[in-house]
Enzyme design. Sequence first.
Site, PDB file in Angstrom:
ATOM      1  CD  GLU A 196      -2.982  -1.156   2.077  1.00 31.88           C
ATOM      2  OE1 GLU A 196      -3.004  -0.272   3.005  1.00 31.88           O
ATOM      3  OE2 GLU A 196      -4.154  -1.864   1.837  1.00 31.88           O
ATOM      4  CD  GLU A 319      -3.777  -6.038   2.586  1.00 28.30           C
ATOM      5  OE1 GLU A 319      -4.583  -5.397   3.238  1.00 28.30           O
ATOM      6  OE2 GLU A 319      -2.547  -5.759   3.026  1.00 28.30           O
TER       7      GLU A 319
END
Length: 515
Positions: A196, A319
């Site tokens: 991220e 994810e």
Amino acid sequence: MKKALLILFIFTFCNQTIVAQKETTVLSIKNTANAPIINKNIYGHFAEHLGRSIYGGFFVGDTSKIPNTNGVRNDIVDALKKLKIPNLRWPGGCFADTYHWKDGIGPKENRPTIVNQWWGGTTEDNSFGTHDFLNLCELLGAEPYLSGNVGSGTVQELADWVQYANFGGKSPMSDLRKKNGKAEPWKVKIWGIGNEAWGCGGNMKPEYYAGEYRKYATFMSDWENTGGLMRIASGASDADYNWTETLMKNIPGNMLGGVAMHHYSVIEWNKKGDGVDFTEDQYFATMKEALKMDELITNHAAIMDKYDPEQKIALVVDEWGGWYDVEKGTNPGFLYQQNTMRDAVLAGATLNIFNNHANRLRMANLAQCVNVLQAVILTDKAKMILTPTYHIMQMYSVHQDAQLLPLTINSPLYTYNGKTLPALSASASKDKSGLVHVSLVNIDSKKENKIEIDIKELGVKNVTATILTSQKLQDHNSFDNPSKIKPAVYKGFEIKKGKLEITIPAFSVVVLEAK
């Protein structure tokens, strides 16, 4: 008069028959020779240093009275092996970009502590590190997926980690590994370069991250990547298509093994709702977000196809899952939530989407494995329970490395408060032994649905079925009642003239096996 009544009766009966036929959904499955293989890594899992995922979850220490192997719970290992867990991602997540791997090797009493600034501000003693994780993966028979620290780390640090884990000859890092008790390298293939990067991994712009990725990837391996590393770029959040476009445009294809994408089924980030005490309105919103996965994969894959028409680079959803408010009375930073039939149908519908995108999607990681978010296992000291999501992952494990059977289904609608969603989803595959498996999900909260499948075209005759369902959407397994929800044999189908007709109860998942 009698004749008129007889005609009216016949007309009414015929009309009802026609309506009944209309209510049956036809599922067409094609036995296509050139269809892609459903990569087993789509069924991967995720273990972050977050809450009780590692400490108090996987890892209890070798002095614990809970049966363990070098500190790792034996019951968790046994349960995950039954899922045929293909890969496990570690140490994060956001935690990865604060983790310095050298702090987690060597004698445990000499390791420095770390404050987990992302998740609860707890102090960890680094007693679970690289050796513990990679040895755990060996116990599981799973590929390790290591997330490297780009946000607060250095190129040298990540290059050293690769050498420590993989190099069999003599070098400073391989000598250090041998000194720490591991003579032969683990040969880790899957490496994430940051996590991220657009957020907790450094708040980077995509152009900047693309440059950082190229630098890190360059020093992880030689020019030809003879070690065969699968280097995965930190990818987009949800529908940030510009992020994917920028990476594909600016990173040479031979440096990219995969591009990640994250998507959680969240109602509202500031008001996620309870994991158990939810309304139908919240259930509908969660399912809407879950089904959005199909659109996201389609659009990200289309961008990747522009730059990689041969589809050599994998799309990796590392994810995914449902995210709710934490259980009452638990640490807000530990993300501990219960797991209900809502999660079961969410998982089933998502895995159907993944299977049907097997040409580009070749890896995914459910968030997370133990005690965090949409976990497959929950623990309370020595107690352990398997969640409804666990059972879905086990039921769907039959698709791992099987050939996709493309299908078409014109789903009826799940209607709530004037809004609609497709009620049914499905995916199908044929394994190497010739067994055909069809997974079916009905997300409708109240209404059963009927499906008709022409099985003559598949060349099968004998069919069995397994179902996961319960009386209420909010039902879940608890430490007091750990087997409330579990798979059962299902007989709600019949075969007539080569066609299988099956009734799928409301909020349920069914997997058919045919031979």
